[in-house]
Each structure stands twice: as C-alpha cells, then as structure tokens.
Design an enzyme around this catalytic site. Structure first.
Site, PDB file in Angstrom:
ATOM      1  CE  LYS A   1       2.143   6.094  -1.207  1.00  0.00           C
ATOM      2  NZ  LYS A   1       1.621   6.618   0.086  1.00  0.00           N
TER       3      LYS A   1
ATOM      4  CG  HIS B   1      -0.168   0.883   5.027  1.00  0.00           C
ATOM      5  ND1 HIS B   1      -1.096  -0.046   4.631  1.00  0.00           N
ATOM      6  CD2 HIS B   1      -0.421   1.998   4.293  1.00  0.00           C
ATOM      7  CE1 HIS B   1      -1.876   0.483   3.694  1.00  0.00           C
ATOM      8  NE2 HIS B   1      -1.489   1.723   3.471  1.00  0.00           N
TER       9      HIS B   1
ATOM     10  CD  GLU C   1       0.759   7.184   6.329  1.00  0.00           C
ATOM     11  OE1 GLU C   1       0.869   6.202   5.562  1.00  0.00           O
ATOM     12  OE2 GLU C   1       1.679   7.550   7.072  1.00  0.00           O
TER      13      GLU C   1
HETATM   14  N1  PLP Z   1       0.392   5.127   3.242  1.00  0.00           N
HETATM   15  C1  PLP Z   1       1.380   4.443   2.659  1.00  0.00           C
HETATM   16  C2  PLP Z   1       2.756   4.564   3.200  1.00  0.00           C
HETATM   17  C3  PLP Z   1       1.114   3.632   1.544  1.00  0.00           C
HETATM   18  O1  PLP Z   1       2.119   2.948   0.960  1.00  0.00           O
HETATM   19  C4  PLP Z   1      -0.214   3.559   1.053  1.00  0.00           C
HETATM   20  C5  PLP Z   1      -0.541   2.700  -0.092  1.00  0.00           C
HETATM   21  O2  PLP Z   1       0.248   1.996  -0.638  1.00  0.00           O
HETATM   22  C6  PLP Z   1      -1.211   4.316   1.685  1.00  0.00           C
HETATM   23  C7  PLP Z   1      -0.875   5.071   2.785  1.00  0.00           C
HETATM   24  C8  PLP Z   1      -2.630   4.315   1.222  1.00  0.00           C
HETATM   25  O3  PLP Z   1      -3.233   3.072   1.399  1.00  0.00           O
HETATM   26  P1  PLP Z   1      -4.769   2.872   1.095  1.00  0.00           P
HETATM   27  O4  PLP Z   1      -5.061   3.422  -0.239  1.00  0.00           O
HETATM   28  O5  PLP Z   1      -4.979   1.418   1.194  1.00  0.00           O
HETATM   29  O6  PLP Z   1      -5.539   3.593   2.161  1.00  0.00           O
END
Ligand code: PLP
Length: 486
Positions: A79, A207, A286
């Site tokens: 994402k 998270h 993640e």
């Molecule tokens: N995993 C989940 C379920 C998320 O919702 C997000 C971001 O919203 C991420 C991973 C990635 O987070 P970051 O970009 O802070 O590492």
C-alpha cells in the site's frame, strides 16, 4: 512447475528493471529532463511534474535491514508505494509482501512471488476477497474481531490466522489503533472462538502506527505479543509466528521527534524478540515507508504566480511591469531589487492568513498537488520541503542561492482552494517556468493520487545510485539467500 514459473517471472522482472533503469544521478536526470524542455515548443505534456526513483536507495535499505534485523523477514507493505519497478526489485531481492486487498495480492502473485511470501494483513476483509485468497491459496491473514473469524471460517477454513493486537500508537504520526487491533482483554475470547471453530491461529501481529518516533513502543508491543502467545498456549495453540508490523523510520540520524533512527529501533527490538521468543518462532515485519520514502523525488513546474497586492498597495499601485508577471507596487514592495520595505514577521500563527499584511507575498501554483502525489499532506500528515531546482534559466539543484527570500505559499493545480501545499514559507523570487523539487516523496504519495480536475499522475524515471544492483540483475544464479548473507 511452480519453481520454473517463479524463476521465469524473476528473470522477466530483472529484464524489465534493466530496461527501465539508468545510472545517471538523480540530479542529472532532473537537470536533463528540465533542460530538454523547450517550453515554448514542447509536447503538450512536456512540462508535467515528474518523479525520479533511485532504486539504489531501496537496495541499500534492504541491506541495512538485513544487517540490523537479521532475524526479521521484511514483508513490504504494498500500500505504501505499489510502483511496479519497486515491487519487482523487492521480489528479486526476496522480500515478502503485506497485501491489503485482492488486487494487491493479484499484483504480487503476477510477479511470480510464492503465495507463502504474502500476508493478507487487513483485519477486516470483503468476503469475496477472502474467497479469492482461498482460490490462490494465500493462507496467511490477520483478524481482530469475532465476525471476521466466522467469515474466514465460511470462505477459507484452511486459512492460517494471525491475531492482530492493539498496541500503544501514541508515539506515531499516523495512528492505526482507533481502527484495528484486538485489545488484550478481548484476545482470550477471540482465541476461544477460533478454537471452537477449529481454525488454525499461528501467531500475533501488531502495528505501532506509521511514522513512529519512539523506539520503546516496539518493545512494549513485543511484550504484549508474548502475553498473547502464552494465553494461546493455555488454550492449546502452539503459536510460531510473530509479525511486528510497520512503522519503521527510514531516518539515519536524529533530527527531531518524528525522526528516530532505524538502527535505534533495531537495537532494542531485536534483543527484545530474542529474549522473549525462542528461535523456532518465525518473525516477520511489514515495513512500508522504511523502504520507499527516501527513494523518490518529485520535480514540479511553476505554472503560475500571483503577487499579492495588499489593499494599501492597490490604492497606491503605480507600476505593473509589461511582462505581466511582476507587479511592483508603490514603494511598499520592490521585488525588482529584492528589497522589501515591509518586514514579513511570521508569528507562527497560521490562523492569520486572512490578515492582509500577513499574507505571503507570492502565491506559486505548481503542477502536482494534494489531489495528486501531495495527498500525503492530508492523509499522511507530511510536511514537505520545497527546494529550488531551476530558476531563471539556471539549474540550481543543491546550490545555495545568494538572493533574498520572500514569503510565499505553494498551491496545487486544481481549482480547489484546499489544494495547498505550503501555506507559508520562504523562497527566492521565482517566476512561472521555474521548477521546484521535493525529496522524500516515496511513501503514501503516488498510491493515493487521484486525477481530479483531469491532472494525470506524475511519470516516473528510474535510476540507481548503487551499482551493486547490477550484480543481482545480471546474476542468473542469484538467490535470495545471497542478500540474507550480506
Ligand atoms: N502494515 C499495515 C497493516 C499497515 O496498515 C501499514 C500502514 O498503514 C503498514 C504495514 C506499513 O506501515 P509503515 O509504512 O509505517 O511501515
């Protein structure tokens, strides 16, 4: 067959990266592209804003991850930036992927990534997407509520469930706990429900929130996860997966509260995991922003400018220059010699924008905005830093411009007044035709850009500042373990 397919797809990805990638520096690409435009005579899309992506940054972030958190397998959060070349590089490097939807799963499977290297990490899923995951046998998925367990039981009884728990996100810029994560006083009933439905729960995820600026919350979250591991064990489960989520900062040095170093997080998180979880527990993460934020730079064209005429000036105005762009007012502001008889005092109060005297002197309009890549200002709470790229026919990348600076605001190209990038900043005097650039534009930017008002998403040029990438791209025998060993 699967192995042959995976290898074929990897080879295709390598070819495509090789075809797209240049070895010029980001600066050279920015300069070459801007200089290639003869503004009076260029194609109709010629002056569009554009990105330069440095894949070398992504490669170095991967090595940095392996060096600092060797036990934790990164599952890149698609994402954050689903750029195709970026995803292909990560697939070649051997990361796993965190997908939030059917189409993200599809994208990653199409790259030839094995289904075991995907986690469907969205605790609230559309039923048909679960059926899709079942068809593709993408088994690992998160949940945090009872209805989700029933839904998954119905559509994918063989799924491998990961319980997402609620953790402290108070030290993060983008909070996720208001929406997701089971509070610890609900995990027992959730696990009992899963057990009664004969569902396989394999571990815990959390998270800490995106843009986390306090390393201790990771440690606190690991302790919470341990608590749920123990709870599960009493209920007859044998958990063997810990997913420490995202929230990792890409920063290398400490410059403020929203900037902790990755090394600092790793130095606390790694030992905490080793202390609380035996080696047979597989640990994944993640990360999104960590990989992509620093790899993308955007260049934007100043398409228009409005010099603020204050009521007072307007009454006395005597001189509008005949090129139609520079308005010189009677004595109050003399932009031609760079002196301003009015001292602009920023009292830090944003609410005084309607006050005539506090309005920035120039309003610059650029050709990407909050409905495009700069949506990060609204959704990701980012504060972006404009820098001058090209001014008055001169390329000024990373030069100190020895000229006075004037107060200005920067606006996107749409007809909406919400489309504001910076309400008030200071820049040397610029005119339409000049260019700005913004670094650190790789996370939560392009992915949520719209085409509101008919503005296209900005194009991307690819390069690498790290030639070691070619060792992988040209090595047919390259194996993911090669990077793991670095
Ligand atoms: N995993 C989940 C379920 C998320 O919702 C997000 C971001 O919203 C991420 C991973 C990635 O987070 P970051 O970009 O802070 O590492």
């Amino acid at each position: 067959n699967n192995i042959t397919n995976t290898n074929n797809n990897k080879s295709k990805s390598k070819v495509e990266i090789k075809e797209k990638i240049s070895v010029l520096s980001v600066e050279e690409i920015l300069r070459d592209h801007v200089l290639s435009l003869n503004v009076d005579n260029c194609e109709t899309d010629g002056e569009n804003a554009f990105f330069v992506a440095d894949l070398g940054v992504i490669y170095r972030q991967h090595i940095r991850w392996k060096a600092n958190l060797p036990r934790i397998e990164p599952y890149y959060a698609v994402k954050c930036n689903p750029d195709h070349i970026l995803l292909k590089l990560l697939a070649v490097l051997g990361t796993g992927f965190d997908c939030a939807s059917k189409s993200e799963i599809q994208t990653i499977l199409d790259l030839g990534v094995d289904k075991s290297r995907i986690i469907y990490a969205n605790p609230c899923k559309q039923a048909s997407f679960i059926r899709y995951a079942a068809q593709c046998d993408v088994r690992m998925m998160t949940f945090d509520n009872i209805d989700e367990i029933h839904k998954i039981k119905r559509y994918f009884p063989n799924a491998l469930l990961v319980i997402r728990i609620c953790v402290d996100d108070s030290k993060s810029i983008c909070k996720l706990s208001p929406k997701f994560g089971a509070p610890l006083d609900t995990t027992e009933i959730l696990l009992k429900t899963a057990k009664s439905l004969d569902m396989e729960v394999i571990g815990v995820s959390f998270h800490v929130g995106s843009g986390c600026y306090e390393e201790n919350v990771f440690v606190d979250a690991v302790y919470r996860a341990r608590y749920v591991f123990d709870q599960a064990s009493k209920l007859g489960y044998n958990f063997h997966l810990l997913d420490v989520g995202g929230g990792f900062s890409p920063a290398t040095d400490e410059v403020g509260k929203d900037c902790i170093t990755f090394e600092k997080v790793a130095s606390l998180l790694g030992p905490a995991i080793d202390k609380l979880f035996p080696p047979n527990v597989r640990v994944i993460a993640e990360p999104g922003r960590y990989y992509s934020a620093s790899a993308f730079t955007i260049a934007t064209h100043i398409i228009a400018r409005r010099a603020t005429i204050r009521n007072n000036d307007y009454n006395n105005s005597k001189d509008i220059k005949d090129n139609g762009t520079i308005i010189t007012t009677n004595g109050a502001i003399d932009v031609t010699n760079g002196n301003s008889s009015e001292e602009e005092v920023d009292d830090g109060d944003d609410d005084d924008d309607d006050d005539d005297d506090e309005r920035p002197l120039y309003m610059y309009y650029i050709n990407d905005g909050v409905y495009g890549a700069f949506n990060c200002i609204l959704f990701d709470h980012q504060v972006v830093q404009p820098k001058v790229l090209y001014k008055g026919g001169e390329f000024t990348f990373e030069q100190v411009i020895e000229e006075p600076e004037y107060s200005c605001s920067i606006w996107g190209p749409t007809c909406d007044s919400m489309d504001c990038i910076t309400k008030k900043g200071f820049l040397p005097e610029l005119i339409p035709g000049d260019w700005l650039y913004f670094e650190e534009m790789g996370a939560y930017t392009i992915c949520a850009a719209s085409q509101f008002n008919g503005f296209k998403k900005s194009n991307i040029f690819y390069t690498t500042s790290d030639l070691r990438i070619f060792d992988i791209l040209y090595d047919d025998d390259y194996d993911d373990d090669d990077v793991k060993k670095i």
